[in-house]
Every structure is written in C-alpha cells, then in structure tokens.
Design an enzyme around this catalytic site. Structure first.
Site, PDB file in Angstrom:
ATOM      1  CE  LYS A 254      -1.482   2.737   2.961  1.00 30.42           C
ATOM      2  NZ  LYS A 254      -1.154   4.043   2.023  1.00 30.42           N
TER       3      LYS A 254
ATOM      4  CB  CYS B 225      13.421   8.292   8.397  1.00 29.71           C
ATOM      5  SG  CYS B 225      14.389   7.157   7.490  1.00 29.71           S
TER       6      CYS B 225
ATOM      7  CD  GLU C  30      10.657  12.645  11.378  1.00 23.29           C
ATOM      8  OE1 GLU C  30       9.394  12.417  11.588  1.00 23.29           O
ATOM      9  OE2 GLU C  30      11.391  11.969  10.755  1.00 23.29           O
TER      10      GLU C  30
HETATM   11  P1  NAD Z   1       2.701   8.906   7.467  1.00 26.90           P
HETATM   12  O1  NAD Z   1       2.757   7.983   8.514  1.00 26.90           O
HETATM   13  O2  NAD Z   1       1.799   9.976   7.135  1.00 26.90           O
HETATM   14  O3  NAD Z   1       2.279   7.953   6.078  1.00 26.90           O
HETATM   15  C1  NAD Z   1       2.978   6.717   5.703  1.00 26.90           C
HETATM   16  C2  NAD Z   1       2.182   5.765   5.153  1.00 26.90           C
HETATM   17  O4  NAD Z   1       1.199   5.048   6.030  1.00 26.90           O
HETATM   18  C3  NAD Z   1       1.222   6.148   3.915  1.00 26.90           C
HETATM   19  O5  NAD Z   1       1.355   5.174   3.106  1.00 26.90           O
HETATM   20  C4  NAD Z   1      -0.016   6.304   4.628  1.00 26.90           C
HETATM   21  O6  NAD Z   1      -1.127   6.181   3.839  1.00 26.90           O
HETATM   22  C5  NAD Z   1       0.041   5.447   5.612  1.00 26.90           C
HETATM   23  N1  NAD Z   1      -0.858   5.563   6.765  1.00 26.90           N
HETATM   24  C6  NAD Z   1      -1.272   6.624   7.433  1.00 26.90           C
HETATM   25  N2  NAD Z   1      -1.781   6.394   8.531  1.00 26.90           N
HETATM   26  C7  NAD Z   1      -2.259   5.184   8.373  1.00 26.90           C
HETATM   27  C8  NAD Z   1      -3.098   4.527   9.354  1.00 26.90           C
HETATM   28  N3  NAD Z   1      -3.718   4.861  10.424  1.00 26.90           N
HETATM   29  N4  NAD Z   1      -3.269   2.780   9.042  1.00 26.90           N
HETATM   30  C9  NAD Z   1      -2.515   2.629   8.134  1.00 26.90           C
HETATM   31  N5  NAD Z   1      -1.900   3.334   7.274  1.00 26.90           N
HETATM   32  C10 NAD Z   1      -1.645   4.616   7.553  1.00 26.90           C
HETATM   33  O7  NAD Z   1       4.303   9.166   7.013  1.00 26.90           O
HETATM   34  P2  NAD Z   1       4.754   9.999   5.808  1.00 26.90           P
HETATM   35  O8  NAD Z   1       4.394  11.472   6.113  1.00 26.90           O
HETATM   36  O9  NAD Z   1       4.284   9.513   4.487  1.00 26.90           O
HETATM   37  O10 NAD Z   1       6.302   9.963   5.805  1.00 26.90           O
HETATM   38  C11 NAD Z   1       7.162  10.610   6.471  1.00 26.90           C
HETATM   39  C12 NAD Z   1       7.483   9.759   7.831  1.00 26.90           C
HETATM   40  O11 NAD Z   1       8.048   8.715   7.524  1.00 26.90           O
HETATM   41  C13 NAD Z   1       8.607  10.646   8.550  1.00 26.90           C
HETATM   42  O12 NAD Z   1       8.285  10.561   9.985  1.00 26.90           O
HETATM   43  C14 NAD Z   1       9.684   9.702   8.506  1.00 26.90           C
HETATM   44  O13 NAD Z   1      10.686  10.013   9.446  1.00 26.90           O
HETATM   45  C15 NAD Z   1       9.114   8.472   8.273  1.00 26.90           C
HETATM   46  N6  NAD Z   1      10.211   7.503   7.640  1.00 26.90           N
HETATM   47  C16 NAD Z   1      10.579   6.527   8.277  1.00 26.90           C
HETATM   48  C17 NAD Z   1      11.679   5.556   7.638  1.00 26.90           C
HETATM   49  C18 NAD Z   1      12.436   4.650   8.410  1.00 26.90           C
HETATM   50  O14 NAD Z   1      12.945   3.503   7.678  1.00 26.90           O
HETATM   51  N7  NAD Z   1      12.482   4.570   9.671  1.00 26.90           N
HETATM   52  C19 NAD Z   1      11.977   5.760   6.484  1.00 26.90           C
HETATM   53  C20 NAD Z   1      10.916   6.849   5.702  1.00 26.90           C
HETATM   54  C21 NAD Z   1      10.254   7.687   6.432  1.00 26.90           C
END
Ligand code: NAD
Length: 480
Positions: free
Chosen positions: A172, A281, A375
């Site tokens: 997804k 991240c 962050e």
């Molecule tokens: P986000 O959490 O808003 O979204 C990430 C994914 O989760 C998307 O596909 C979104 O549709 C889905 N999602 C959101 N709420 C959900 C729920 N309740 N249930 C299921 N799926 C849900 O994050 P973003 O803004 O897309 O990405 C940025 C964040 O991701 C930053 O905090 C960054 O640090 C983190 N990140 C972490 C890593 C890692 O490897 N640790 C890598 C890249 C990004």
C-alpha cells in the site's frame, strides 16, 4: 508513451475501484496522470489472491524465486534512465536522489538473492534417537505500507527479501506516489516473471491502510512512516496478534567535537540536513557542536547551503527540489518561526518561496525549542552547542526518537566513547546520519521503531518463522 506506460513497462495500471486522483509534478503543478486508488474491497480481493498464490510460491525452489529477482534487477538497470525521470517528477526529487532509489533497489535485489545461499534450518540433539530439526518457513502474506519520500527503495527493501523467502506481498503506497511506489514495482516483477498475485498494489490513505492491517489473509505488517501513524498501526496489528515491523520517524543528532576538520564536518552535516530537502527519516535533525567551534561550523554550513540550487526537478542543474506538499511547507515554517520567536537565529534561508523552502541554518537553538525537539522533515540545519562530552550525549539522547546518529572528531577513541552512549539503531563515526546499505541491520530504537531491524541477514528473522519437525523410524511408543 504516457507517464503511466513509461513507468509500468507498457503494462498500464491495474483496474481498481477507489477514488480517482490527479497526480501533478511536485512543485510545478503539471498533470502527470489520472490514477484510480484502491477501495477497501480491492484490499480484500488482493489479500485473498495473495493468500492463494503464496502456497505455490512457497514450494517453488528458492533458486527459481531468486531468478525472478535477478531478472527484475536487469530490468531496473536497463530502464534506469527513464525510471529516474519518472521517480523525480512524482516524488519532487532531484535526479540524483531518484538514482539513489534505483541503485538502492538494485542492491536490495542482490542482497535478496544472496538469501538463497544460506542454510534454512538447524538439526538438534534428540534423546529419543529421532531426527529433530527446524526449518524456516515463510510468514505468508506480508502487508507493506510505505511513505512517499523514498517510495521505491523503501518498498524494495521489503519486497525483495519477502518474495525470495517465499512470501506474497500486498503493497500500500502513499496516495502521492501510487505509480513509482506501487504500479511500477508490480509491473517490474510481472515483467521479470513473477506469477500474478504475488505482488499487488493497493494505493490509498489511512482507511485502505487499516483495511490491510486488519485483513485476516494478511499475516504480517511491515510499516514505514511517521511515529504517529505507526502507533495506530502497531496497536491494531498487536490487537490481532500479527507480527508487525515498524520503521518510524527520527530526529537524528550529529555531534561535532572540537578536534575536527570543520569543512569536512560541515559538508557531511549539510548533506545530512539538506539531501532530498531534509525529507529523510535519517536526516540530520540536530547538529550538536562543541562551543569552541560552533561559529566556524555554522559559517561553513551557510557556505554549503549557498552551493545548492533550488528549482524544478525537470532541470538537471537543480540540486534542491520542492517540498512534497503545502501542509509540509507550513509545518517546516511553523517550527522555524516558533523557534525564532523563542530566540533562535536564522543565518540563511528561513522563509518559504512558493513550493520551495531554501536550505536554512538556525543557530542558538536550545532543547526547549521545537526545532530541537521535533522531527522537522525539511531542509533546516539546527545548530545547538555543548561544552562537555557528557552534555553532548545528554542533548543527543534527549527526546523520544532513536533512529540514526553521527559523531565527528579526529580523536577516534573519544568519538567511539560517545558513540557507545548514544540511543540510536545506527551510529556512524565520521560519516553522515543518512548512511544506508542493503546488507546491514537498520532499525530504530525508542519511538523510531519497535526494536527490529531490516536488511541483510535480519531479513530472515523478519520474513520467515521457525517450524520444528521430528521424524521417528518407528511409531512413537506411548506405553509408559
Ligand atoms: P505517514 O505516517 O503519514 O504515512 C506513511 C504511510 O502510512 C502512508 O502510506 C499512509 O497512507 C499510511 N498511513 C497513515 N496512517 C495510517 C493508518 N492509520 N493506518 C494504516 N496506514 C496509514 O508518513 P509520511 O508523511 O508519508 O512519511 C514521513 C514519515 O515517515 C517521517 O516521520 C519519516 O521519518 C518516516 N520514515 C521512516 C523511515 C524509516 O525507515 N524509519 C523511512 C522513511 C520515512
């Protein structure tokens, strides 16, 4: 050829029944494609199909599964130039970052193939004289949820090992990157000979994500995204007793000691904070610098910022692209503005320019300011000072995150002493916080994850489970 056809090797988007969205070139607004997202019903169908197909795939010899990865690798390399342009346009990144996603994916495919050469079980002593052994079996169907910032590489780091180890994957991607982060990957594997149904994409928002997490045909969830969403996903998956891997946010410190080459440290610090507009991240969130070199270091960061050229991702001269969306620009501006109101100083940048936020250097930042504790996910180098090593460690370890950290200093023994005390899943001495490879264990401590790691041999733990077998020559004698 249309954008979709170019990105999907001519196979086009699969039919879906969710909302229709218009994808636009990040930062420019030009229409890229009209895309239909997935509905909750599509998730159900995809998971059911994946469950059915996974059984046959698990009994396919691992060498054959690895061959599919080899063909996917060859296709990625063959089409790297056009894919690079497509990824850059959809994710609002410069070509170099898009290329990093392709190269990183190639490395994930190679590391995945290497898993075909390792033992998959153990033989145990057996007091009864029977054969007693264990084998690793696939988890089953992996539900994979990915963010928009590195949609290709972050998906591939799960898809490659999960498939080669005999699992099916329902992916997804985020609604902003449904093609590069979804349809492109499915088409790549279909073209490489993966039987249909073993990798499917169901792009959508949180509702579609939650449908995937709670679907009974999905055995495990691999989630990469924000800590806030990760908490919800972890709670839901936990309530269903599903295996869940959470790779979450970070606010990564880079400690700069007084014994340091300022220019090379600042070059690394700038790369850590400004690469992909700070939307990584592992971006360097806080530069914790010894007070005796802080002014020189901040000046060197400003010089590094001046070398960056903001602009459209279609321009090969651009070295810093747009911020992904307006909400994220507002968030960056809010954190900077509130910190300035509390006494921080902007040395360069600090004001949004339309869809762009320039590389910004903020000094005089103290732990009570939002620029220190939150962050930012934007191109802001936050400089805070320390006077003793103990204070440097306390500052670096403050806050809830524990993803990546770096220590810069020419005294290696001292740098190592500090590194040992840092709370982070990855610590790099004299290197950048955004260091990444396909063969090392990567994972966050604290609120940056749930303690697991992905990459290299850690993937065997992630995407398989152990089954114990016994074999008796004669039927078991149950007469005691
Ligand atoms: P986000 O959490 O808003 O979204 C990430 C994914 O989760 C998307 O596909 C979104 O549709 C889905 N999602 C959101 N709420 C959900 C729920 N309740 N249930 C299921 N799926 C849900 O994050 P973003 O803004 O897309 O990405 C940025 C964040 O991701 C930053 O905090 C960054 O640090 C983190 N990140 C972490 C890593 C890692 O490897 N640790 C890598 C890249 C990004």
């Amino acid at each position: 050829m249309s954008f979709v056809d170019t990105m999907t090797f001519g196979l086009g988007s699969p039919s879906r029944t969710g909302d229709a969205v218009t994808l636009r070139v990040a930062g420019e607004g030009t229409v890229l494609a009209e895309v239909t997202l997935a509905s909750v019903n599509d998730v159900r169908t995809a998971a059911r199909t994946a469950r059915k197909e996974q059984r046959g795939w698990a009994s396919t010899p691992i060498a054959e599964r690895a061959e599919v990865l080899a063909r996917a690798e060859a296709l990625l390399l063959e089409h790297a130039d056009e894919l690079q342009v497509g990824i850059a346009r959809e994710t609002g990144s410069v070509f170099g970052k898009a290329r990093v996603e392709i190269d990183g994916s190639v490395n994930e495919l190679r590391a995945g193939r290497a898993l075909a050469s390792i033992p998959d079980g153990e033989v145990y002593p057996s007091p009864l004289g029977s054969l007693s052994y264990s084998r690793r079996i696939p988890v089953g169907v992996v539900g994979l949820i990915t963010p928009w910032n590195f949609p290709v590489a972050l998906a591939m780091r799960v898809i490659a090992p999960a498939l080669v180890l005999g699992n099916a994957v329902v992916l997804k991607p985020d609604t902003q990157t449904p093609i590069s982060g979804g349809d492109m990957l499915v088409s790549l594997f279909l073209k490489a000979g993966l039987p249909a149904g073993l990798l499917q994409s169901v792009p959508g928002g949180p509702v579609v994500g939650e449908a995937l997490v709670s679907n009974p045909d999905v055995d495990m969830i691999s989630f990469t995204g924000s800590t806030a969403a990760g908490r919800k996903v972890g709670a839901l998956a936990g309530s269903l007793l599903k295996r869940v891997s959470l790779e979450l946010g970070g606010n990564n410190p880079m400690i700069v000691l007084d014994s340091v080459d300022i220019d090379s440290a600042a070059e690394a610090g700038a790369a850590g904070s400004f690469t992909h507009q700070g939307q990584i991240c592992m971006s360097t969130g806080r530069h914790i610098v010894h007070e005796s070199v802080a002014d020189a270091y901040a000046t060197a960061l400003v010089s590094q910022a001046a070398t960056l050229r903001l602009g459209a991702t279609s321009d090969p001269e651009t070295t810093m692209g747009p911020i992904i969306n307006q909400a994220q620009i507002d968030r960056v501006a809010d954190i900077v503005d509130r910190s300035v109101a509390m006494g921080a100083t902007v040395l360069t940048g600090g004001t949004a320019q339309g869809q762009y936020y320039p590389p910004t250097v903020l000094t005089g930042v103290t732990p009570d300011m939002p620029a220190f504790s939150e962050e930012i996910f934007g191109p802001v180098a936050v400089v805070s000072t320390f006077s003793s090593d103990e204070e440097a460690v306390t500052r670096a370890n403050s806050g809830e995150y524990g993803l990546s950290a770096a220590v810069f200093g020419s005294d290696l023994a001292r740098a190592r002493r500090l590194a040992l005390q840092l709370r982070a899943g990855m610590v790099h001495i004299n290197s950048i916080t955004i260091t990444d490879t396909a063969v090392t264990p990567m994972g966050g401590h604290g609120s940056s994850g749930n303690g697991g790691a992905v990459g290299g041999l850690s993937n065997v733990e992630e995407y398989t489970q152990v089954r114990w077998y016994t074999e008796q020559d004669k039927p078991f004698d149950a007469s005691f």
